[in-house]
Scaffold this motif. Structure first.
Motif, mmCIF file in Angstrom:
data_model
loop_
_atom_site.group_PDB
_atom_site.id
_atom_site.type_symbol
_atom_site.label_atom_id
_atom_site.label_comp_id
_atom_site.label_asym_id
_atom_site.label_seq_id
_atom_site.Cartn_x
_atom_site.Cartn_y
_atom_site.Cartn_z
ATOM 1 N N LYS A 1 -16.544 42.241 -43.963
ATOM 2 C CA LYS A 1 -16.995 40.881 -44.238
ATOM 3 C C LYS A 1 -17.374 40.735 -45.720
ATOM 4 C CE LYS A 1 -21.059 38.956 -43.374
ATOM 5 N NZ LYS A 1 -22.281 38.781 -42.585
ATOM 6 N N PHE A 2 -18.163 41.713 -46.207
ATOM 7 C CA PHE A 2 -18.589 41.649 -47.613
ATOM 8 C C PHE A 2 -17.397 41.757 -48.550
ATOM 9 C CE2 PHE A 2 -22.431 43.414 -45.486
ATOM 10 C CZ PHE A 2 -23.265 42.348 -45.727
ATOM 11 N N ALA A 3 -16.482 42.665 -48.226
ATOM 12 C CA ALA A 3 -15.298 42.842 -49.073
ATOM 13 C C ALA A 3 -14.490 41.550 -49.092
ATOM 14 C CB ALA A 3 -14.454 43.999 -48.553
ATOM 15 N N MET A 4 -14.362 40.937 -47.919
ATOM 16 C CA MET A 4 -13.625 39.680 -47.821
ATOM 17 C C MET A 4 -14.285 38.612 -48.692
ATOM 18 S SD MET A 4 -10.890 39.316 -46.564
ATOM 19 C CE MET A 4 -9.966 37.813 -46.703
ATOM 20 N N ASN A 5 -15.618 38.554 -48.633
ATOM 21 C CA ASN A 5 -16.332 37.583 -49.475
ATOM 22 C C ASN A 5 -16.024 37.813 -50.948
ATOM 23 O OD1 ASN A 5 -17.579 36.188 -47.418
ATOM 24 N ND2 ASN A 5 -19.422 37.444 -47.439
ATOM 25 N N SER A 6 -16.041 39.091 -51.362
ATOM 26 C CA SER A 6 -15.741 39.404 -52.760
ATOM 27 C C SER A 6 -14.338 38.943 -53.133
ATOM 28 C CB SER A 6 -15.851 40.919 -53.000
ATOM 29 O OG SER A 6 -17.170 41.249 -53.326
ATOM 30 N N VAL A 7 -13.373 39.249 -52.252
ATOM 31 C CA VAL A 7 -11.984 38.892 -52.537
ATOM 32 C C VAL A 7 -11.839 37.378 -52.648
ATOM 33 C CG1 VAL A 7 -9.643 38.874 -51.601
ATOM 34 C CG2 VAL A 7 -11.010 40.953 -51.483
ATOM 35 N N VAL A 8 -12.360 36.666 -51.654
ATOM 36 C CA VAL A 8 -12.215 35.203 -51.638
ATOM 37 C C VAL A 8 -12.890 34.589 -52.853
ATOM 38 C CG1 VAL A 8 -12.897 33.097 -50.424
ATOM 39 C CG2 VAL A 8 -11.994 35.043 -49.143
ATOM 40 N N VAL A 9 -14.109 35.042 -53.146
ATOM 41 C CA VAL A 9 -14.859 34.443 -54.246
ATOM 42 C C VAL A 9 -14.210 34.771 -55.592
ATOM 43 C CG1 VAL A 9 -17.042 34.521 -55.467
ATOM 44 C CG2 VAL A 9 -17.024 34.318 -52.998
ATOM 45 N N ALA A 10 -13.831 36.040 -55.800
ATOM 46 C CA ALA A 10 -13.278 36.437 -57.098
ATOM 47 C C ALA A 10 -11.921 35.766 -57.341
ATOM 48 C CB ALA A 10 -13.147 37.952 -57.183
ATOM 49 N N PHE A 11 -11.034 35.814 -56.330
ATOM 50 C CA PHE A 11 -9.712 35.235 -56.537
ATOM 51 C C PHE A 11 -9.751 33.715 -56.476
ATOM 52 C CE2 PHE A 11 -8.598 39.601 -55.849
ATOM 53 C CZ PHE A 11 -7.495 39.779 -56.662
ATOM 54 N N GLY A 12 -10.582 33.171 -55.595
ATOM 55 C CA GLY A 12 -10.712 31.720 -55.501
ATOM 56 C C GLY A 12 -11.182 31.130 -56.817
ATOM 57 N N SER A 13 -12.248 31.717 -57.377
ATOM 58 C CA SER A 13 -12.782 31.164 -58.622
ATOM 59 C C SER A 13 -11.796 31.355 -59.765
ATOM 60 C CB SER A 13 -14.127 31.801 -58.956
ATOM 61 O OG SER A 13 -13.965 33.165 -59.221
ATOM 62 N N LEU B 1 -20.632 30.007 -54.455
ATOM 63 C CA LEU B 1 -20.367 31.078 -55.429
ATOM 64 C C LEU B 1 -19.094 30.791 -56.215
ATOM 65 C CD1 LEU B 1 -21.088 34.692 -54.185
ATOM 66 C CD2 LEU B 1 -22.361 33.272 -55.774
ATOM 67 N N ILE B 2 -18.069 30.266 -55.512
ATOM 68 C CA ILE B 2 -16.814 29.963 -56.211
ATOM 69 C C ILE B 2 -17.070 28.943 -57.311
ATOM 70 C CG2 ILE B 2 -14.536 28.868 -55.975
ATOM 71 C CD1 ILE B 2 -14.234 30.203 -53.297
ATOM 72 N N ILE B 3 -17.872 27.913 -57.009
ATOM 73 C CA ILE B 3 -18.187 26.893 -58.015
ATOM 74 C C ILE B 3 -18.872 27.540 -59.220
ATOM 75 C CG2 ILE B 3 -19.609 24.866 -58.506
ATOM 76 C CD1 ILE B 3 -19.152 23.997 -55.592
ATOM 77 N N VAL B 4 -19.896 28.351 -58.959
ATOM 78 C CA VAL B 4 -20.650 28.965 -60.059
ATOM 79 C C VAL B 4 -19.752 29.870 -60.895
ATOM 80 C CG1 VAL B 4 -22.490 30.575 -60.623
ATOM 81 C CG2 VAL B 4 -22.880 28.812 -58.930
ATOM 82 N N TYR B 5 -18.942 30.705 -60.228
ATOM 83 C CA TYR B 5 -18.102 31.656 -60.965
ATOM 84 C C TYR B 5 -16.999 30.950 -61.749
ATOM 85 C CZ TYR B 5 -20.364 35.491 -58.467
ATOM 86 O OH TYR B 5 -21.279 36.376 -57.980
ATOM 87 N N THR B 6 -16.450 29.877 -61.174
ATOM 88 C CA THR B 6 -15.426 29.125 -61.900
ATOM 89 C C THR B 6 -15.994 28.611 -63.214
ATOM 90 O OG1 THR B 6 -14.462 28.415 -59.814
ATOM 91 C CG2 THR B 6 -13.827 27.187 -61.773
ATOM 92 N N LEU B 7 -17.181 27.990 -63.112
ATOM 93 C CA LEU B 7 -17.778 27.412 -64.310
ATOM 94 C C LEU B 7 -18.243 28.493 -65.277
ATOM 95 C CD1 LEU B 7 -19.642 24.590 -62.461
ATOM 96 C CD2 LEU B 7 -17.831 24.306 -64.139
ATOM 97 N N MET B 8 -18.712 29.605 -64.722
ATOM 98 C CA MET B 8 -19.179 30.710 -65.551
ATOM 99 C C MET B 8 -18.028 31.282 -66.398
ATOM 100 S SD MET B 8 -20.750 34.229 -63.994
ATOM 101 C CE MET B 8 -19.197 34.994 -63.518
ATOM 102 N N ASN B 9 -16.836 31.379 -65.787
ATOM 103 C CA ASN B 9 -15.717 32.008 -66.491
ATOM 104 C C ASN B 9 -14.809 31.025 -67.221
ATOM 105 O OD1 ASN B 9 -16.412 34.598 -65.816
ATOM 106 N ND2 ASN B 9 -15.263 34.565 -63.901
ATOM 107 N N LEU B 10 -14.983 29.732 -66.951
ATOM 108 C CA LEU B 10 -14.081 28.741 -67.531
ATOM 109 C C LEU B 10 -13.975 28.845 -69.059
ATOM 110 C CD1 LEU B 10 -12.179 26.532 -66.663
ATOM 111 C CD2 LEU B 10 -14.052 24.890 -66.777
#
Lengths: 298, 296
Positions: free
Chosen positions: A92-104, A165-174
């Motif tokens: 579950k945690f790994a999936m969250n990492s994958v979805v959040v990192a690649f999604g963002s 998290l996706i929102i935050v990471y997208t804006l963080m890396n934009l």
């Protein structure tokens, strides 16, 4: 080299022998220097890498062996890996990492590509200012805006969600993504796009069929850097998630509680958590410097 | 002619706006909304545990924060942490960049190994160091110390801040190395060769050619590291939780304690404002440097 050296030796002329002696002495110090460099370089690299090596090793030990006196000799076991996998939550945690990192990352690329395109190929007086302003948003320390983001997320129900998290990471890396793409797009000769425009390509066609294929390596390394940064991010993930959306950074942090202190399992889980990112990092280390320094060092 | 140019410009303007619009708007919101809220909260009486007590607080939060000895301890720790890590990573990174620039067998692999810690997530590096390296009884470091006949050290209770410095430096030394190694590649070999012909030794070459060449890259490393090191959080969160006492509490961790453990939004926001101001002092220099680079 060797043939050149044997020739004067065979002639046994005095001068040549002296020359040869000097040459050998020089070769000797050069060889010694090289040996010294090799030993020094490898020792330092080994010391720096040691904690990672030790962690990987500990992951293959039993819990009893992991906590015993440090030793290189042990009978390897996959016990900890199966134990970590057995607790269904690792997945579950790994999936969250994958979805959040690649999604963002995908989202950031989608927003950044048009922006970087217009900055690189349709520059105006304001382009430079915009780029620098984007860079300056990256300087805002996350802890300075922790309170408002936390409260906003609480009020709109984004706490502990992947979307949040996706929102935050997208804006963080934009800003980094725009910058890095900009430097790659700038390197592309202008004539190529010009030629496409002459042939009547629209902006969208120009971007899709000319720009993207031509700069694919650059876009890929930009994407990888964004994935790495999101995957390893540990301020927002620790503060904005608890159980549902917690990525691997937060899962590993749960090993810090005294009752959760199992070194072999910690090591096995950590090894799996860092392995893909380590490989990504190795692959893109050269291009990554551009993104990390906003093009100031290439 | 004039007409087309004028219309072309407006078309271009619209096109730029539509292309850059999303990125600019989102970043503007991401910056202004939380910033405005932090500023606003910092002047409010706002504690989540005391819902009745709200209203304008004036400078009360700042006054409370500045008279709290914890702030000064945290500031001191922040400075020590940033300063020590910077010293280790910049000096170490420069020397290592020189070393890994020399040719020796397996240099590529050695470089990759030395750069690796930068890609390890902070929670993993902190826990691996805390448990497997620095554990007083079974850690590798105490085993090494004992083999050398030295007393084993309980790192986190006797040298808590030093332990954090070691962990953070281990993560950021590879960053400095990676950047400086890249900068090193543009060093002019002929210039080095010429200096060597003129009888310059390796030390002279380092101080008079290599170091000046790396000057800009080194300042970039210093500034980028400063911005990240000012708000180190995860490493402290998983190892010491700011303790023992306040020994490893930095500004970021103090704000976290005030906000999410004490629920004192007002004071935490005032702390946030201070963190933002500190980061901006560094940021101004970095942005200026990047701007200068953009012109070339």
């Amino acid at each position: 080299m060797t043939t050149a050296r044997t020739k004067p030796l065979a002639s046994t002329s005095n001068q040549a022998a002296i020359k040869e002696g000097r040459h050998a002495a020089f070769m000797n110090t050069a060889a010694r220097r090289r040996l010294g460099l090799t030993v020094l370089g490898w020792t330092i690299a080994g010391v720096i890498f040691f904690p990672i090596f030790w962690m990987v090793l500990t992951g293959f030990k039993t819990e009893a062996a992991a906590i015993a006196e440090p030793s290189l000799i042990f009978s390897p076991t996959l016990e900890s890996y199966t134990a970590v996998h057995g607790r269904a939550d690792y997945f579950k945690f790994a999936m969250n990492s994958v979805v959040v990192a690649f999604g963002s990352t995908l989202l950031a690329l989608l927003i950044a590509i048009p922006s970087a395109y217009s900055m690189a190929f349709l520059p105006t007086k304001r382009t430079k200012g915009t780029l620098l302003w984007m860079l300056s948003t990256k300087m805002l320390p996350p802890v300075g805006v922790l309170v408002p983001i936390y409260l906003l997320f609480r009020d709109v129900g984004l706490l502990d969600t992947r979307t949040g998290l996706i929102i935050v990471y997208t804006l963080m890396n934009l800003p980094i993504v725009v910058w890095m793409l900009y430097t790659f797009f700038k390197d592309l000769p202008k004539d190529i796009l010009e030629a496409g425009r002459m042939d009547g390509a629209s902006t969208l066609q120009e971007v899709l069929f000319l720009l993207l294929p031509l700069t694919l390596p650059g876009i890929a390394s930009t994407g990888l850097l964004s994935v790495i940064l999101s995957w390893n991010e540990a301020f927002w993930s620790l503060n904005l998630t608890s159980s549902n959306a917690a990525p691997l950074t937060a899962y590993i942090a749960s090993f810090s509680s005294p009752e959760g202190l199992f070194w072999a399992k910690l090591s096995a889980a950590s090894t799996m958590a860092i392995a893909p990112i380590l490989v990504f990092g190795w692959l893109t280390q050269k291009q990554m410097v551009r993104g990390l320094t906003f093009g100031a060092v290439k | 002619m004039n007409k087309t140019r004028a219309s072309g410009r407006t078309v271009g303007g619209w096109r730029n706006l539509s292309l850059q619009g999303p990125a600019v708007t989102l970043l503007l919101l991401w910056m202004l909304v939380p910033l405005g809220m932090t500023l606003w909260f910092s002047f409010q009486r706002y504690n989540l545990l005391m819902p009745g007590m709200t209203g304008f607080a004036g400078l009360e939060n700042y006054q409370y924060l500045f008279t709290d000895p914890a702030l000064w301890t945290a500031m001191g720790n922040t400075l020590l942490l940033v300063g020590s890590v910077l010293a280790i990573t910049v000096i170490g990174g420069t020397l290592l960049a020189v070393l890994f620039q020399q040719e020796f067998p397996g240099r590529g692999v050695a470089r990759v190994l030395a750069i690796s810690p930068f890609f390890v997530m902070p929670t993993v590096s902190a826990l691996v160091w805390k448990n497997m390296m620095m554990h007083p009884a079974n850690g590798v470091l105490s085993w090494v110390a004992e083999s050398l006949g030295l007393p084993a050290l309980d790192w986190f209770s006797s040298l808590p801040l030093t332990s954090i410095v070691i962990i953070v430096a281990w993560q950021w030394l590879p960053f400095a190395l990676l950047i400086l190694l890249t900068a090193m590649q543009s060093l002019d070999d002929d210039q080095v060769e010429a200096a060597r012909m003129d009888g310059a030794g390796p030390v002279a070459i380092f101080f008079f050619i290599t170091l000046p060449h790396l000057k800009r890259a080194i300042s970039v490393v210093i500034m980028i590291e400063m911005i990240f090191l000012l708000t180190i959080f995860a490493e402290i969160f998983v190892t010491t939780s700011g303790g023992p006492g306040l020994a490893t509490t930095n500004l970021a961790y103090l704000i976290y304690i005030r906000a999410l453990l004490d629920f004192d939004v007002g004071t935490a926001s005032a702390g946030g404002v201070i963190a933002i101001i500190l980061a901006n002092i560094v940021a101004i220099f970095l942005v200026r440097m990047v701007a200068k680079n953009l012109e070339n």
